[in-house]
Design a protein around this motif. Sequence first.
Motif, short mmCIF file in Angstrom:
data_model
loop_
_atom_site.label_atom_id
_atom_site.label_comp_id
_atom_site.label_asym_id
_atom_site.label_seq_id
_atom_site.Cartn_x
_atom_site.Cartn_y
_atom_site.Cartn_z
N UNK A 288 0.83 -1.20 0.00
CA UNK A 288 0.00 0.00 0.00
C UNK A 288 0.87 1.25 0.00
N UNK A 289 1.90 1.24 0.83
CA UNK A 289 2.81 2.39 0.90
C UNK A 289 3.42 2.71 -0.46
N UNK A 290 3.85 1.68 -1.19
CA UNK A 290 4.42 1.92 -2.52
C UNK A 290 3.40 2.54 -3.46
N UNK A 291 2.18 2.01 -3.46
CA UNK A 291 1.17 2.50 -4.39
C UNK A 291 0.73 3.92 -4.04
N UNK A 292 0.89 4.32 -2.80
CA UNK A 292 0.53 5.69 -2.40
C UNK A 292 1.45 6.74 -3.02
N UNK A 293 2.57 6.31 -3.59
CA UNK A 293 3.50 7.26 -4.22
C UNK A 293 3.09 7.57 -5.66
N UNK A 602 13.18 9.14 -3.27
CA UNK A 602 14.03 8.30 -2.44
C UNK A 602 13.55 8.31 -1.00
N UNK A 603 13.30 9.50 -0.46
CA UNK A 603 12.83 9.62 0.92
C UNK A 603 11.48 8.93 1.08
N UNK A 604 10.57 9.19 0.14
CA UNK A 604 9.22 8.63 0.24
C UNK A 604 9.23 7.11 0.24
N UNK A 605 9.98 6.50 -0.67
CA UNK A 605 9.99 5.04 -0.77
C UNK A 605 10.72 4.40 0.41
N UNK A 606 11.76 5.04 0.91
CA UNK A 606 12.50 4.47 2.04
C UNK A 606 11.75 4.62 3.35
N UNK A 607 10.65 5.37 3.36
CA UNK A 607 9.82 5.45 4.57
C UNK A 607 9.19 4.11 4.92
N UNK A 608 9.20 3.16 3.98
CA UNK A 608 8.67 1.84 4.28
C UNK A 608 9.56 1.02 5.20
N UNK A 609 10.79 1.44 5.37
CA UNK A 609 11.75 0.67 6.17
C UNK A 609 11.86 1.21 7.59
N UNK A 610 12.39 0.38 8.48
CA UNK A 610 12.77 0.80 9.83
C UNK A 610 11.62 1.43 10.59
N UNK A 611 10.39 0.90 10.39
CA UNK A 611 9.20 1.46 11.04
C UNK A 611 9.04 2.94 10.72
N UNK A 612 9.45 3.31 9.50
CA UNK A 612 9.38 4.68 8.98
C UNK A 612 10.30 5.65 9.72
N UNK A 613 11.31 5.11 10.40
CA UNK A 613 12.25 5.98 11.13
C UNK A 613 13.32 6.46 10.16
N UNK A 623 15.40 26.26 0.06
CA UNK A 623 14.08 26.13 0.67
C UNK A 623 13.24 25.05 -0.01
N UNK A 624 13.24 25.04 -1.33
CA UNK A 624 12.38 24.09 -2.03
C UNK A 624 12.80 22.65 -1.75
N UNK A 625 14.10 22.39 -1.61
CA UNK A 625 14.57 21.04 -1.30
C UNK A 625 14.14 20.64 0.11
N UNK A 626 14.35 21.52 1.08
CA UNK A 626 13.96 21.21 2.45
C UNK A 626 12.46 20.97 2.55
N UNK A 627 11.68 21.80 1.89
CA UNK A 627 10.22 21.64 1.95
C UNK A 627 9.78 20.33 1.31
N UNK A 628 10.39 19.98 0.18
CA UNK A 628 10.00 18.77 -0.52
C UNK A 628 10.32 17.53 0.30
N UNK A 629 11.48 17.51 0.94
CA UNK A 629 11.85 16.37 1.79
C UNK A 629 10.92 16.30 3.00
N UNK A 630 10.61 17.45 3.58
CA UNK A 630 9.69 17.46 4.73
C UNK A 630 8.32 16.93 4.34
N UNK A 631 7.84 17.28 3.15
CA UNK A 631 6.54 16.76 2.68
C UNK A 631 6.59 15.25 2.54
N UNK A 632 7.70 14.73 2.01
CA UNK A 632 7.83 13.28 1.87
C UNK A 632 7.84 12.60 3.23
#
Length: 680
Positions: A288-293, A602-613, A623-632
Amino acid sequence: MASGTALIYDEEMTTHKLLWSDPICDIEVPERLSSSYEQLRSYHLVERCVPVPAREGSEEEILLVHSLEHLEVAKSTQTMNEEELKRVSKNYDAFFFHPSTYRCARLAVGAALQLVDAVMAGKVHNGMALVRPPGHHSQRNAANGFCLFNNVAIAAEYAKLKYGLQRILIVDWDVHHGQGTQYIFEEDPSVLYFSWHRYEHQEFWPSLRESDYDAVGLGKGKGFNVNLPWNKVGMGNSDYLAAFFHVLLPMAFEFDPELVIVSSGYDSGIGDPEGQMNATPEVFAHLTHFLMQLANGKLCVILEGGYHLKSLGESVCMTVKTLLGDPVPQITGEMAPCLSAVESIQNVRAAHKPYWKWLAYEDTSFLQNLSTKSHLLKKANSNPSTEDESQITNNNNTVKVERFLELHMKNILLPMPPIKTAATGSEVSEHFFPEHVQLVKEMDKTEIKALVSGFYADLVKEETLLSLGSMFVILDKILKKEVCNGIAASPTAALSAAVALRHSVRFGLQRVLCVFVGDMQMIPNTEDGKMLVINICEKEQSRKTSCKHYISLNWKEDAEGNDFFSAVLGFILPVAYSYQPNLTVIAVGPNRSLGISGISLLVALLRGLAESRIFAVIEDTEISLMQSIAKALVGASTPPFGIYVPPTQEKVNKIKALRDQFQQEWKMLQCSVKDGISRN
């Protein structure tokens, strides 16, 4: 922006039931629905969802897919007595009518359409419809396999008609082939249909030649029908993940769907008498996590099969928890697909090579003697896996599976941290990050000194170490499970990553994954296996060791910025899932070779690992990079990639060379059948 997860359930759909004895149909019971809903209630998930009422699908909506004759037969059963119902049911393969069946089937259709409307209108981000009877076997003019109307197919046609969609992905993870859905869309290039299913070389129901890997669609639909046959029982978590990494997800990213619909059958889970597979409930959280991307997060999950009530209920809950954005549980079991699964995966890749750009440079020539190889594999793989979980399944002991699942779910379902995503307030104003990011107070010098106590003197001088206060406070909270994930800016990302890795191991973590994007000036010692470093850089990094725990991936993202997912899915994700880290550190340093969309993916897909830690540390404070990573990190879907530009042959060769080099160490990389791979 849409938020929330829809849940559709109507108790009236439990009135459809078998009135006579039938050993084939007696597993399709009303409790499949009611017990799943009760399991959601027990996890307090129902109140967290947005309730959406079911409605009856109209005759016009049903006729989007089905013939008038089929509709009229179904309608006529409402006033029949038991003998008449029994007689008309015998006209179909594995189906039964009840006087309420027609009404329930219309509610199932309407529930699917209500879910599509809620998602497409932006009332919710995603959702799940618990429906009966299921739908994916039903054909234009026939009920089949417990299914009267094809709920998912009608939903796809409805979405195309009402919302003008041109690309819809249907993922069918039920253990049976959804031949009804295949027949409906096999000439339609606007619908990409993917099904994995128990097949056993055509010996398992529905036992159709057109369920095999080489049924790729007809006419303009060639390449848009994807069948992945499981030719033995006992398939587990790693087999399902490998199918996603090496077949479904690359196709899906290239297809770039506007909506994803799941034919969500849980008879592919452990304990099910139909599937006899070994996948545990948390694997459905990962799928499900993968398909949410995809599709900007527009995901509609619609129930199909599932006949072990405990396994079904837990798997439904895992799916809904993930839709709600909860941390993804750690996956269990050895991360190594079996030989039979790898063979099926490679067969599909070979069959679809003419139709997909991402496969254009893949070498499938060694499959020329496929028929001989298939025969040998059939003999070699006639026995199921010998894992403990497979023994539980094959004993077909419902009570034993229930006991296993009770203990298993307690082990993987850990308390949610008080804070999901954190950043330090000193970096930027509170308006900088998405609303779900919580700002935490930075450590002062005394606290940092007490925490580090000279342990990092060889890495950094004390005055520099004190500048890493924002990094330490976030990392420390993640390690103590007060925070799920977080992001910090750093003047020196390489130093911060090195300190973070050592600090995490010192804290007691056994496996920490670090993905470093850019020039990694200091490479930590990874010999003990407690750290795995993947360095994504433009130029070859000097490597002092050939250790499997340090991998240099030279990748310069193209100007269009959409070829990186080939590297993520073909190499990074399989390695990461093979390693199964307790924490993921993602660092972005100088001279990064990836754009914002690639890093966010990369950040979004790797959230599936390590209990999302995940701990993200960024040297470039753009700014745009920091915001985009934070959104992921908070769970926002990845931005669309646009028109797909495939990687060059040079890049494909690079990934293939890395796969060949590391696949014996990181077995999730295996996606082709070659001499020397000898597991069952």
